[in-house]
Design a protein around this motif. Structure first.
Motif, PDB file in Angstrom:
ATOM      1  N   ASP A   1     -11.496   4.043  21.167  1.00  0.00           N
ATOM      2  CA  ASP A   1     -11.965   2.650  21.223  1.00  0.00           C
ATOM      3  C   ASP A   1     -12.145   2.070  19.824  1.00  0.00           C
ATOM      4  O   ASP A   1     -13.174   1.453  19.519  1.00  0.00           O
ATOM      5  N   MET A   2     -11.160   2.285  18.988  1.00  0.00           N
ATOM      6  CA  MET A   2     -11.228   1.832  17.605  1.00  0.00           C
ATOM      7  C   MET A   2     -10.055   0.920  17.287  1.00  0.00           C
ATOM      8  O   MET A   2      -8.932   1.114  17.772  1.00  0.00           O
ATOM      9  N   LEU A   3     -10.323  -0.065  16.440  1.00  0.00           N
ATOM     10  CA  LEU A   3      -9.310  -0.977  15.922  1.00  0.00           C
ATOM     11  C   LEU A   3      -9.357  -0.873  14.400  1.00  0.00           C
ATOM     12  O   LEU A   3     -10.445  -0.750  13.820  1.00  0.00           O
ATOM     13  N   TYR A   4      -8.190  -0.949  13.759  1.00  0.00           N
ATOM     14  CA  TYR A   4      -8.125  -0.793  12.310  1.00  0.00           C
ATOM     15  C   TYR A   4      -7.292  -1.911  11.681  1.00  0.00           C
ATOM     16  O   TYR A   4      -6.422  -2.497  12.316  1.00  0.00           O
ATOM     17  N   LEU A   5      -7.572  -2.155  10.413  1.00  0.00           N
ATOM     18  CA  LEU A   5      -6.731  -3.042   9.613  1.00  0.00           C
ATOM     19  C   LEU A   5      -6.579  -2.406   8.235  1.00  0.00           C
ATOM     20  O   LEU A   5      -7.545  -2.352   7.467  1.00  0.00           O
ATOM     21  N   GLN A   6      -5.397  -1.905   7.960  1.00  0.00           N
ATOM     22  CA  GLN A   6      -5.085  -1.373   6.641  1.00  0.00           C
ATOM     23  C   GLN A   6      -4.588  -2.517   5.766  1.00  0.00           C
ATOM     24  O   GLN A   6      -3.602  -3.175   6.115  1.00  0.00           O
ATOM     25  N   MET A   7      -5.260  -2.730   4.651  1.00  0.00           N
ATOM     26  CA  MET A   7      -4.932  -3.844   3.767  1.00  0.00           C
ATOM     27  C   MET A   7      -4.501  -3.290   2.409  1.00  0.00           C
ATOM     28  O   MET A   7      -5.305  -2.654   1.714  1.00  0.00           O
ATOM     29  N   ASN A   8      -3.266  -3.529   2.054  1.00  0.00           N
ATOM     30  CA  ASN A   8      -2.723  -3.074   0.779  1.00  0.00           C
ATOM     31  C   ASN A   8      -2.336  -4.270  -0.083  1.00  0.00           C
ATOM     32  O   ASN A   8      -2.207  -5.393   0.416  1.00  0.00           O
ATOM     33  N   SER A   9      -2.137  -4.017  -1.361  1.00  0.00           N
ATOM     34  CA  SER A   9      -1.729  -5.069  -2.306  1.00  0.00           C
ATOM     35  C   SER A   9      -2.607  -6.301  -2.166  1.00  0.00           C
ATOM     36  O   SER A   9      -2.116  -7.429  -2.063  1.00  0.00           O
ATOM     37  N   LEU A  10      -3.896  -6.084  -2.150  1.00  0.00           N
ATOM     38  CA  LEU A  10      -4.829  -7.185  -1.926  1.00  0.00           C
ATOM     39  C   LEU A  10      -4.779  -8.206  -3.045  1.00  0.00           C
ATOM     40  O   LEU A  10      -4.565  -7.864  -4.219  1.00  0.00           O
ATOM     41  N   LYS A  11      -4.977  -9.454  -2.664  1.00  0.00           N
ATOM     42  CA  LYS A  11      -4.956 -10.575  -3.588  1.00  0.00           C
ATOM     43  C   LYS A  11      -6.298 -11.292  -3.555  1.00  0.00           C
ATOM     44  O   LYS A  11      -7.003 -11.226  -2.534  1.00  0.00           O
ATOM     45  N   PRO A  12      -6.660 -12.005  -4.608  1.00  0.00           N
ATOM     46  CA  PRO A  12      -7.922 -12.755  -4.586  1.00  0.00           C
ATOM     47  C   PRO A  12      -8.023 -13.712  -3.397  1.00  0.00           C
ATOM     48  O   PRO A  12      -9.120 -13.916  -2.861  1.00  0.00           O
TER      49      PRO A  12
END
Length: 125
Positions: A76-87
């Protein structure tokens, strides 16, 4: 019924973060889910959406190729992998569940009936 988002923080531009969303009180394993964000002074916008099984996803143009939404229905988990983050990714990020089960990725805010409390993501330049 609660959705609890976590994993936010302060990161430098180009860095990565992984957001998680846990559910309690009921299961959303058969509901489409999504991640939204709201920057200061701006409207809440869809970042990424996923269908109930995880087999179909949809992304805002601004995050395509950098963010990946996924889910683990057994946990019962949801994820968001965020790479190359910008301001410009700086915002409060919310997880949400579609009011209806079994559907495809939901792209409209009003399709979502269940919301988490949000987690702050700040990207420094």
């Amino acid at each position: 019924v609660q959705l609890q988002a976590s994993g936010g923080g302060l990161v430098q531009a180009g860095g990565s973060l992984r957001l998680s969303c846990a559910t309690s009180g009921r299961t959303f394993s058969n509901h489409p889910m999504g991640w939204f964000r709201q920057a200061l002074g701006k409207e809440r916008e869809l970042v990424a959406a996923i269908n109930w099984s995880g087999g179909s996803t949809d992304y805002a143009d601004s995050v395509k190729g950098r963010f990946t939404i996924s889910r683990d229905n057994a946990k019962d988990m949801l994820y968001l992998q965020m790479n190359s983050l910008k301001p410009e990714d700086t915002a409060v990020y919310y997880c949400a569940a579609d009011r209806r089960p079994w559907g495809g990725p939901a792209s409209q805010l009003n399709q979502y009936a269940y919301w988490g409390q949000g987690t702050q993501v700040t990207v420094s330049s």
